[in-house]
Scaffold this motif. Structure first.
Motif, short mmCIF file in Angstrom:
data_model
loop_
_atom_site.label_atom_id
_atom_site.label_comp_id
_atom_site.label_asym_id
_atom_site.label_seq_id
_atom_site.Cartn_x
_atom_site.Cartn_y
_atom_site.Cartn_z
N PRO A 279 56.29 48.18 74.44
CA PRO A 279 55.24 48.25 75.45
C PRO A 279 54.57 46.92 75.73
CG PRO A 279 54.47 49.15 73.38
CD PRO A 279 55.94 48.85 73.20
N THR A 280 54.61 45.97 74.83
CA THR A 280 53.91 44.71 75.04
C THR A 280 54.80 43.54 74.66
OG1 THR A 280 52.95 44.91 72.83
CG2 THR A 280 51.62 45.68 74.65
N PRO A 281 55.65 43.10 75.57
CA PRO A 281 56.50 41.96 75.25
C PRO A 281 55.68 40.67 75.18
CG PRO A 281 56.84 42.62 77.52
CD PRO A 281 55.92 43.63 76.90
N ALA A 282 56.12 39.74 74.36
CA ALA A 282 55.50 38.42 74.26
C ALA A 282 56.51 37.40 74.77
CB ALA A 282 55.13 38.12 72.81
N VAL A 283 56.04 36.48 75.59
CA VAL A 283 56.92 35.46 76.17
C VAL A 283 56.26 34.09 75.91
CG1 VAL A 283 58.08 34.66 78.27
CG2 VAL A 283 57.58 37.11 77.96
N PRO A 284 56.76 33.36 74.89
CA PRO A 284 56.11 32.11 74.51
C PRO A 284 56.37 30.93 75.44
CG PRO A 284 57.97 32.52 73.07
CD PRO A 284 57.80 33.73 73.95
N GLY A 285 57.28 31.04 76.41
CA GLY A 285 57.51 29.96 77.35
C GLY A 285 58.71 29.08 77.02
N ASP A 286 59.45 29.41 75.97
CA ASP A 286 60.62 28.61 75.61
C ASP A 286 61.93 29.31 75.96
OD1 ASP A 286 60.74 30.61 73.72
OD2 ASP A 286 60.71 29.28 71.98
N GLY A 287 61.84 30.34 76.82
CA GLY A 287 63.04 31.08 77.20
C GLY A 287 63.32 32.27 76.31
N THR A 288 62.50 32.50 75.32
CA THR A 288 62.66 33.62 74.40
C THR A 288 61.58 34.66 74.68
OG1 THR A 288 63.43 32.10 72.69
CG2 THR A 288 62.78 34.28 71.95
N SER A 289 61.94 35.93 74.58
CA SER A 289 60.97 37.02 74.67
C SER A 289 61.04 37.83 73.39
CB SER A 289 61.30 37.94 75.85
OG SER A 289 61.26 37.24 77.05
N TYR A 290 59.94 38.47 73.04
CA TYR A 290 59.88 39.34 71.87
C TYR A 290 59.32 40.68 72.31
CZ TYR A 290 60.49 35.06 69.22
OH TYR A 290 60.99 33.89 68.73
N ARG A 291 59.80 41.76 71.69
CA ARG A 291 59.30 43.10 71.98
C ARG A 291 59.29 43.90 70.68
NH1 ARG A 291 64.64 45.76 74.82
NH2 ARG A 291 65.84 45.86 72.92
N THR A 292 58.48 44.94 70.66
CA THR A 292 58.45 45.83 69.50
C THR A 292 59.20 47.11 69.80
OG1 THR A 292 56.37 46.82 70.24
CG2 THR A 292 56.21 44.95 68.72
N ALA A 293 59.76 47.69 68.76
CA ALA A 293 60.42 49.00 68.84
C ALA A 293 59.72 49.89 67.82
CB ALA A 293 61.91 48.89 68.56
N PHE A 294 58.72 50.64 68.28
CA PHE A 294 57.86 51.42 67.39
C PHE A 294 58.65 52.34 66.46
CE2 PHE A 294 55.17 55.12 66.48
CZ PHE A 294 54.06 54.49 65.94
N VAL A 295 59.56 53.13 67.00
CA VAL A 295 60.29 54.11 66.20
C VAL A 295 61.23 53.44 65.22
CG1 VAL A 295 61.92 56.04 66.30
CG2 VAL A 295 60.08 55.89 67.96
N GLY A 296 61.91 52.38 65.64
CA GLY A 296 62.86 51.70 64.75
C GLY A 296 62.22 50.70 63.82
N GLY A 297 60.95 50.36 64.06
CA GLY A 297 60.27 49.41 63.20
C GLY A 297 60.76 47.98 63.36
N ASP B 201 56.81 48.41 59.55
CA ASP B 201 56.52 49.81 59.87
C ASP B 201 55.59 49.92 61.07
OD1 ASP B 201 58.08 50.76 57.80
OD2 ASP B 201 56.40 50.91 56.39
N TYR B 202 55.97 50.71 62.04
CA TYR B 202 55.16 51.11 63.19
C TYR B 202 54.57 49.95 63.99
CZ TYR B 202 55.63 55.36 60.48
OH TYR B 202 56.14 56.40 59.77
N PRO B 203 55.39 49.00 64.45
CA PRO B 203 54.84 47.91 65.25
C PRO B 203 54.42 48.40 66.64
CG PRO B 203 57.23 47.82 65.28
CD PRO B 203 56.84 48.92 64.32
N LEU B 204 53.26 47.94 67.10
CA LEU B 204 52.76 48.33 68.41
C LEU B 204 52.78 47.19 69.41
CD1 LEU B 204 49.58 50.40 67.49
CD2 LEU B 204 51.74 51.26 68.38
N SER B 205 52.46 46.00 68.96
CA SER B 205 52.35 44.87 69.87
C SER B 205 52.79 43.60 69.15
CB SER B 205 50.91 44.72 70.37
OG SER B 205 50.05 44.48 69.27
N VAL B 206 53.13 42.59 69.95
CA VAL B 206 53.54 41.31 69.37
C VAL B 206 52.98 40.18 70.24
CG1 VAL B 206 55.78 41.34 70.57
CG2 VAL B 206 55.50 39.92 68.54
N GLU B 207 52.47 39.17 69.57
CA GLU B 207 51.99 37.95 70.22
C GLU B 207 52.64 36.77 69.52
OE1 GLU B 207 50.04 37.62 72.87
OE2 GLU B 207 49.76 39.78 73.05
N VAL B 208 52.80 35.67 70.23
CA VAL B 208 53.41 34.46 69.68
C VAL B 208 52.38 33.35 69.70
CG1 VAL B 208 55.24 32.75 69.96
CG2 VAL B 208 55.69 35.13 70.51
#
Length: 88
Positions: A15-33, A50-57
């Motif tokens: 639900p909350t992808p993080a995009v640090p500006g270097d061409g990489t994106s990060y996302r969480t998968a709540f169910v899969g952890g 366990d149970y990640p909801l959001s990610v920031e870089v």
């Protein structure tokens, strides 16, 4: 008109992808952890928690917010959520 570009075909579960500006994106998968890294359309696992909801870089770190424990029958909060720092 939107000046947009597609970074991945599917972002479901993150639900909350993080995009640090270097061409990489990060996302969480709540169910899969998982915390997924997406670079050049290739998805890899950056970490698990366990149970990640959001990610920031920030710099060399990922800050991952996690869900707390709740009794869904009573609504009682059993444990608070956390913020975990992972090296990216």
């Amino acid at each position: 008109m939107c000046a947009c570009s597609r970074v991945a075909r599917v972002l479901a579960g993150g639900p909350t992808p993080a995009v640090p500006g270097d061409g990489t994106s990060y996302r969480t998968a709540f169910v899969g952890g998982k915390i997924d890294r997406i670079r050049h359309g290739v998805v890899s696992t950056a970490g698990t928690i366990d149970y990640p909801l959001s990610v920031e870089v920030s710099g060399h770190y990922l800050y991952v917010g996690t869900a707390g424990a709740v009794n869904y029958e009573t609504g009682e909060v059993l444990a608070p959520g956390t913020v975990q720092r992972l090296v990216r």
